[in-house]
Design an enzyme around this catalytic site. Structure first.
Site, PDB file in Angstrom:
ATOM      1  N   GLY A 299       0.797  -1.231   0.000  1.00 33.74           N
ATOM      2  CA  GLY A 299       0.000   0.000   0.000  1.00 33.74           C
ATOM      3  C   GLY A 299       0.821   1.269   0.000  1.00 33.74           C
TER       4      GLY A 299
ATOM      5  N   THR B  31      -8.989   0.572   1.123  1.00 31.00           N
ATOM      6  CA  THR B  31      -8.421   1.228  -0.057  1.00 31.00           C
ATOM      7  C   THR B  31      -7.650   2.504   0.267  1.00 31.00           C
ATOM      8  N   GLY B  32      -7.524   2.861   1.561  1.00 31.44           N
ATOM      9  CA  GLY B  32      -6.570   3.894   1.945  1.00 31.44           C
ATOM     10  C   GLY B  32      -6.970   5.312   1.606  1.00 31.44           C
TER      11      GLY B  32
ATOM     12  N   TYR C   7       2.582  16.433   9.316  1.00 30.43           N
ATOM     13  CA  TYR C   7       3.524  15.303   9.304  1.00 30.43           C
ATOM     14  C   TYR C   7       4.424  15.326   8.066  1.00 30.43           C
ATOM     15  N   ILE C   8       3.776  15.373   6.888  1.00 30.04           N
ATOM     16  CA  ILE C   8       4.567  15.209   5.655  1.00 30.04           C
ATOM     17  C   ILE C   8       5.439  16.425   5.418  1.00 30.04           C
TER      18      ILE C   8
ATOM     19  N   LEU D 110       6.744  18.479   7.485  1.00 34.27           N
ATOM     20  CA  LEU D 110       7.883  18.590   8.396  1.00 34.27           C
ATOM     21  C   LEU D 110       8.894  17.469   8.180  1.00 34.27           C
TER      22      LEU D 110
ATOM     23  N   ASP E 142      -7.285   4.032   6.560  1.00 32.89           N
ATOM     24  CA  ASP E 142      -7.416   5.444   6.184  1.00 32.89           C
ATOM     25  C   ASP E 142      -8.768   5.787   5.571  1.00 32.89           C
TER      26      ASP E 142
ATOM     27  N   HIS F  77      19.674   3.079  33.831  1.00 33.17           N
ATOM     28  CA  HIS F  77      20.449   4.313  33.776  1.00 33.17           C
ATOM     29  C   HIS F  77      21.764   4.058  33.050  1.00 33.17           C
TER      30      HIS F  77
HETATM   31  P1  FAD Z   1      -3.081   2.199   2.075  1.00 34.07           P
HETATM   32  O1  FAD Z   1      -1.758   1.915   2.642  1.00 34.07           O
HETATM   33  O2  FAD Z   1      -3.280   3.514   1.421  1.00 34.07           O
HETATM   34  O3  FAD Z   1      -3.374   1.030   1.041  1.00 34.07           O
HETATM   35  C1  FAD Z   1      -4.492   1.050   0.225  1.00 34.07           C
HETATM   36  C2  FAD Z   1      -4.224   0.210  -0.995  1.00 34.07           C
HETATM   37  O4  FAD Z   1      -5.451   0.010  -1.668  1.00 34.07           O
HETATM   38  C3  FAD Z   1      -3.297   0.870  -2.019  1.00 34.07           C
HETATM   39  O5  FAD Z   1      -2.177   0.053  -2.260  1.00 34.07           O
HETATM   40  C4  FAD Z   1      -4.156   1.021  -3.270  1.00 34.07           C
HETATM   41  O6  FAD Z   1      -3.415   0.732  -4.447  1.00 34.07           O
HETATM   42  C5  FAD Z   1      -5.216  -0.030  -3.045  1.00 34.07           C
HETATM   43  N1  FAD Z   1      -6.477   0.247  -3.737  1.00 34.07           N
HETATM   44  C6  FAD Z   1      -7.232   1.378  -3.672  1.00 34.07           C
HETATM   45  N2  FAD Z   1      -8.361   1.236  -4.408  1.00 34.07           N
HETATM   46  C7  FAD Z   1      -8.300  -0.008  -4.947  1.00 34.07           C
HETATM   47  C8  FAD Z   1      -9.151  -0.748  -5.799  1.00 34.07           C
HETATM   48  N3  FAD Z   1     -10.329  -0.270  -6.225  1.00 34.07           N
HETATM   49  N4  FAD Z   1      -8.765  -1.981  -6.166  1.00 34.07           N
HETATM   50  C9  FAD Z   1      -7.592  -2.520  -5.739  1.00 34.07           C
HETATM   51  N5  FAD Z   1      -6.759  -1.875  -4.923  1.00 34.07           N
HETATM   52  C10 FAD Z   1      -7.102  -0.633  -4.528  1.00 34.07           C
HETATM   53  N6  FAD Z   1       1.789   6.271   8.858  1.00 34.07           N
HETATM   54  C11 FAD Z   1       2.460   5.857   9.954  1.00 34.07           C
HETATM   55  O7  FAD Z   1       1.855   5.251  10.845  1.00 34.07           O
HETATM   56  N7  FAD Z   1       3.807   6.095  10.105  1.00 34.07           N
HETATM   57  C12 FAD Z   1       4.509   6.768   9.177  1.00 34.07           C
HETATM   58  O8  FAD Z   1       5.719   6.961   9.341  1.00 34.07           O
HETATM   59  C13 FAD Z   1       3.827   7.237   8.021  1.00 34.07           C
HETATM   60  N8  FAD Z   1       4.505   7.922   7.065  1.00 34.07           N
HETATM   61  C14 FAD Z   1       3.835   8.323   5.943  1.00 34.07           C
HETATM   62  C15 FAD Z   1       4.540   9.042   4.981  1.00 34.07           C
HETATM   63  C16 FAD Z   1       3.904   9.477   3.831  1.00 34.07           C
HETATM   64  C17 FAD Z   1       4.689  10.243   2.795  1.00 34.07           C
HETATM   65  C18 FAD Z   1       2.525   9.164   3.633  1.00 34.07           C
HETATM   66  C19 FAD Z   1       1.835   9.597   2.376  1.00 34.07           C
HETATM   67  C20 FAD Z   1       1.812   8.463   4.590  1.00 34.07           C
HETATM   68  C21 FAD Z   1       2.458   8.038   5.754  1.00 34.07           C
HETATM   69  N9  FAD Z   1       1.782   7.355   6.762  1.00 34.07           N
HETATM   70  C22 FAD Z   1       2.447   6.955   7.891  1.00 34.07           C
HETATM   71  C23 FAD Z   1       0.352   7.029   6.648  1.00 34.07           C
HETATM   72  C24 FAD Z   1       0.179   5.568   6.210  1.00 34.07           C
HETATM   73  O9  FAD Z   1       0.836   5.376   4.987  1.00 34.07           O
HETATM   74  C25 FAD Z   1      -1.290   5.242   6.082  1.00 34.07           C
HETATM   75  O10 FAD Z   1      -1.971   5.553   7.275  1.00 34.07           O
HETATM   76  C26 FAD Z   1      -1.479   3.752   5.789  1.00 34.07           C
HETATM   77  O11 FAD Z   1      -0.808   3.381   4.617  1.00 34.07           O
HETATM   78  C27 FAD Z   1      -2.965   3.416   5.664  1.00 34.07           C
HETATM   79  O12 FAD Z   1      -3.099   2.063   5.392  1.00 34.07           O
HETATM   80  P2  FAD Z   1      -4.361   1.494   4.606  1.00 34.07           P
HETATM   81  O13 FAD Z   1      -4.169   0.012   4.605  1.00 34.07           O
HETATM   82  O14 FAD Z   1      -5.596   2.052   5.172  1.00 34.07           O
HETATM   83  O15 FAD Z   1      -4.255   2.062   3.130  1.00 34.07           O
HETATM   84  P1  NAI Z   2      -1.466  16.860   8.099  1.00 34.20           P
HETATM   85  O1  NAI Z   2      -2.911  16.846   8.380  1.00 34.20           O
HETATM   86  O2  NAI Z   2      -0.543  16.189   9.033  1.00 34.20           O
HETATM   87  O3  NAI Z   2      -0.962  18.361   7.964  1.00 34.20           O
HETATM   88  C1  NAI Z   2      -1.524  19.241   7.050  1.00 34.20           C
HETATM   89  C2  NAI Z   2      -1.168  20.652   7.473  1.00 34.20           C
HETATM   90  O4  NAI Z   2      -1.501  21.520   6.407  1.00 34.20           O
HETATM   91  C3  NAI Z   2      -1.947  21.121   8.710  1.00 34.20           C
HETATM   92  O5  NAI Z   2      -1.038  21.702   9.613  1.00 34.20           O
HETATM   93  C4  NAI Z   2      -2.938  22.119   8.142  1.00 34.20           C
HETATM   94  O6  NAI Z   2      -3.264  23.147   9.049  1.00 34.20           O
HETATM   95  C5  NAI Z   2      -2.164  22.652   6.946  1.00 34.20           C
HETATM   96  N1  NAI Z   2      -2.989  23.182   5.868  1.00 34.20           N
HETATM   97  C6  NAI Z   2      -4.185  22.738   5.418  1.00 34.20           C
HETATM   98  N2  NAI Z   2      -4.596  23.470   4.364  1.00 34.20           N
HETATM   99  C7  NAI Z   2      -3.628  24.388   4.133  1.00 34.20           C
HETATM  100  C8  NAI Z   2      -3.455  25.418   3.176  1.00 34.20           C
HETATM  101  N3  NAI Z   2      -4.357  25.626   2.226  1.00 34.20           N
HETATM  102  N4  NAI Z   2      -2.332  26.179   3.235  1.00 34.20           N
HETATM  103  C9  NAI Z   2      -1.394  25.949   4.196  1.00 34.20           C
HETATM  104  N5  NAI Z   2      -1.509  24.994   5.129  1.00 34.20           N
HETATM  105  C10 NAI Z   2      -2.606  24.213   5.084  1.00 34.20           C
HETATM  106  O7  NAI Z   2      -1.334  16.280   6.609  1.00 34.20           O
HETATM  107  P2  NAI Z   2      -0.077  15.763   5.782  1.00 34.20           P
HETATM  108  O8  NAI Z   2       1.182  16.315   6.332  1.00 34.20           O
HETATM  109  O9  NAI Z   2      -0.414  16.000   4.361  1.00 34.20           O
HETATM  110  O10 NAI Z   2      -0.110  14.207   6.064  1.00 34.20           O
HETATM  111  C11 NAI Z   2      -1.302  13.475   5.806  1.00 34.20           C
HETATM  112  C12 NAI Z   2      -1.455  12.379   6.803  1.00 34.20           C
HETATM  113  O11 NAI Z   2      -0.580  11.301   6.513  1.00 34.20           O
HETATM  114  C13 NAI Z   2      -1.110  12.778   8.235  1.00 34.20           C
HETATM  115  O12 NAI Z   2      -2.171  13.437   8.870  1.00 34.20           O
HETATM  116  C14 NAI Z   2      -0.832  11.446   8.855  1.00 34.20           C
HETATM  117  O13 NAI Z   2      -2.050  10.857   9.213  1.00 34.20           O
HETATM  118  C15 NAI Z   2      -0.196  10.656   7.720  1.00 34.20           C
HETATM  119  N6  NAI Z   2       1.264  10.689   7.861  1.00 34.20           N
HETATM  120  C16 NAI Z   2       1.807  10.132   8.991  1.00 34.20           C
HETATM  121  C17 NAI Z   2       3.159  10.176   9.198  1.00 34.20           C
HETATM  122  C18 NAI Z   2       3.709   9.590  10.448  1.00 34.20           C
HETATM  123  O14 NAI Z   2       3.002   8.840  11.112  1.00 34.20           O
HETATM  124  N7  NAI Z   2       4.939   9.888  10.814  1.00 34.20           N
HETATM  125  C19 NAI Z   2       4.075  10.770   8.222  1.00 34.20           C
HETATM  126  C20 NAI Z   2       3.395  11.309   7.064  1.00 34.20           C
HETATM  127  C21 NAI Z   2       2.047  11.249   6.912  1.00 34.20           C
END
Ligand code: FAD
Ligand code: NAI
Length: 468
Positions: A41, A145-146, A185-186, A188, A315, A447
């Site tokens: 995913g 499907t995320g 999150y993203i 930063l 998601d 410690h």
């Molecule tokens: P997803 O991982 O989004 O998987 C959904 C899958 O469904 C996808 O592979 C997609 O191809 C498939 N799909 C969708 N529609 C269909 C369809 N119709 N048929 C077949 N397949 C389909 N979370 C953390 O906890 N720690 C982190 O460090 C973290 N870092 C992140 C960094 C980034 C840059 C991003 C974008 C996200 C990050 N997240 C992090 C968030 C995390 O990736 C998601 O919360 C997590 O992947 C959600 O899992 P999911 O199984 O719900 O969906």
């Molecule tokens: P986010 O929700 O973490 O942050 C979005 C930021 O954009 C917020 O601070 C919001 O106030 C700001 N914002 C919204 N609209 C705006 C605008 N028009 N102009 C300027 N600022 C605006 O979303 P982000 O960083 O896109 O990440 C999405 C999600 O993915 C996270 O919420 C998290 O659930 C997941 N994620 C988790 C990570 C982890 O666990 N370490 C790492 C990366 C993503």
């Protein structure tokens, strides 16, 4: 004839693949469908894993350039080999996505590549990349499907110069100036990566602080450290428009409350203003699956949608968009189908921002406790007073414990500091067990370790921290 499964999971991300494995463990005939070529995913392919690989590599680079002299290590200038750094990241991704595919085979989960569409309860059509279709019968369907990035109107993503996280994980050179829209999150994490690698990063955040959903003290504390390392912040600022020139992208900015406009020129722009559920092409409207105004599939406490036999997790439903939250839901949806009474304590699900220092939190924030009218006590302990942080030369940050004023039960723990993401596991466990601050305070912590800061913050709840 259509192949028949007990459980068909749509999506092989952390929610979907874990649900698939658990179903197979419990003896259900299971298939997991995903449109991607590789399993795992968003998290493994374009999320958690590649971002953490680049955070690790860029941190080593920054340390080699600026962080070793105080340890008495002199090196003549470290230089960047970006293709090798990117290739390492890609290799980590491949290893882990193959790992999931191996686990599918090991657990006898049929992994089906293709895009799924639910045509009726119990019926799914899968279209492969060659256009061929396959019909599958399912006792139960789990939608996993995320999510996808939310676009910013007026800024069309080309994933080269105007990018989502996906493009920002694959730049082929370090942009001289990177504008990051969104201080979450993203923004930063990936802003940190490119800043460490040499970009001049400016984060534009609509609200008056970064990480607005976390405890109020964390965002400003991280902002101070990142500012010191060269990241610029424009808070309470909105992007009004963007213009793509030959060399430069020019953003027009305006104070969120209105006022004089200014421009910000950048070589690349990362749009990171949040993510939204992804349900395109699934056929949800046709079969009448209810969604809330944010587009999230509506589920009950067993993750059942309003259509019998169809469930949803991760998601695509309410709650934090985190991989481990999706995983827990993947386990629980299946165990409940098997008749078990498993539950998730959402208050005990930690969240971590993998910047340096890291931010980690579990439970309620101070603002949430105030809003709910709950009386609480605070214990705080700074890493400057922690011996291990001193030996490591990593003293930025603090631990903050919030405990119920009457019962001393831990209600929230908020950490900014070195390895906060590892330390928060102890706090999450304490909350799962309904521990009091005194329980943590009376637990022996080795410690010298960073975790002693959590013990001291727990002691501080009762005003009896020793080392400050
Ligand atoms: P997803 O991982 O989004 O998987 C959904 C899958 O469904 C996808 O592979 C997609 O191809 C498939 N799909 C969708 N529609 C269909 C369809 N119709 N048929 C077949 N397949 C389909 N979370 C953390 O906890 N720690 C982190 O460090 C973290 N870092 C992140 C960094 C980034 C840059 C991003 C974008 C996200 C990050 N997240 C992090 C968030 C995390 O990736 C998601 O919360 C997590 O992947 C959600 O899992 P999911 O199984 O719900 O969906
Ligand atoms: P986010 O929700 O973490 O942050 C979005 C930021 O954009 C917020 O601070 C919001 O106030 C700001 N914002 C919204 N609209 C705006 C605008 N028009 N102009 C300027 N600022 C605006 O979303 P982000 O960083 O896109 O990440 C999405 C999600 O993915 C996270 O919420 C998290 O659930 C997941 N994620 C988790 C990570 C982890 O666990 N370490 C790492 C990366 C993503």
């Amino acid at each position: 004839m259509a192949e028949r499964y007990d459980v068909v999971v749509i999506g092989a991300g952390p929610g979907g693949y874990v649900a698939g494995m658990r179903a197979a463990q419990l003896g259900m005939r299971t298939a997991c469908i995903d449109g991607r070529e590789t399993a795992g995913g968003t998290c493994l392919n374009i999320g958690c894993i590649p971002s953490k690989a680049l955070l690790q590599s860029s941190e080593k680079y920054a340390e080699a350039r600026n962080g070793l002299a105080e340890h008495g290590i002199k090196i003549s200038k470290a230089s960047l080999d970006l293709p090798t750094m990117m290739a390492r990241k890609d290799k980590v991704v491949t290893t882990l996505t193959r790992g999931v595919e191996f686990l599918f085979r090991k657990n006898k989960v049929d992994w089906i590549k293709g895009t799924a569409r639910i045509t009726a309860p119990g019926r799914v059509v899968v279209t492969g990349s060659d256009g061929g279709g396959q019909e599958i019968e399912a006792g139960v369907i789990v939608i996993a499907t995320g999510s996808e990035s939310i676009p910013l109107p007026g800024l069309t993503l080309d994933e080269q110069r105007i990018v989502s996280s996906t493009g920002a994980l694959a730049f082929d050179r370090v942009p001289e100036r990177l504008a990051v829209i969104g201080g979450g999150y993203i923004g930063l994490e990936l802003g940190s990566v490119w800043s460490r690698l040499g970009a001049k990063v400016t984060v534009v955040e609509f609200l008056d602080r970064i990480l607005p959903n976390m405890d109020r003290e964390l965002g400003p504390a991280l902002e101070r450290v990142l500012t010191r390392s060269g990241v610029a912040f424009k808070l309470a600022t909105k992007v009004v428009s963007g213009e793509l020139g030959n060399e430069t992208v020019t953003l027009e900015l305006e104070p969120a409350k209105g006022g004089e406009r200014e421009t910000l020129a950048a070589d690349a722009v990362l749009v990171a203003i949040g993510r939204r559920p992804f349900t395109d092409g699934l056929g949800l409207d046709e079969i009448g699956i209810a969604r809330d105004p944010a587009g999230r599939v509506t589920v009950d406490s067993s993750f059942a949608t309003n259509v019998p036999g169809i469930y949803a997790i991760g998601d695509v439903i309410r709650g934090a968009m985190l991989a481990h939250k999706a995983e827990e839901e993947g386990i629980v949806v299946i165990e409940r189908l098997a008749g078990q009474k498993t539950e998730i304590d959402y208050d005990a699900i930690p969240s971590v921002v993998y910047t340096w220092p890291e931010i980690a939190a579990v439970g309620k924030t101070e603002e949430e406790l105030k809003a709910a009218g709950i009386e609480y006590r605070i214990g705080k302990f700074p890493f400057t007073a922690n011996a291990r942080a001193r030996t490591n030369a990593d003293t930025d940050g603090f631990v903050k414990v919030l405990a119920d004023a009457a019962t001393d039960r831990v209600l929230g723990v908020h950490i900014i500091g070195p390895d906060a993401g590892t330390m928060i596991a102890e706090a999450a466990l304490a909350m799962e067990f309904g521990a009091s601050a005194e329980d943590i305070a009376r637990t022996s912590h080795a410690h010298p370790t960073l975790s002693e800061a959590l013990k001291e913050a727990a002691l501080a709840v009762a005003g009896r921290a020793i080392h400050i």
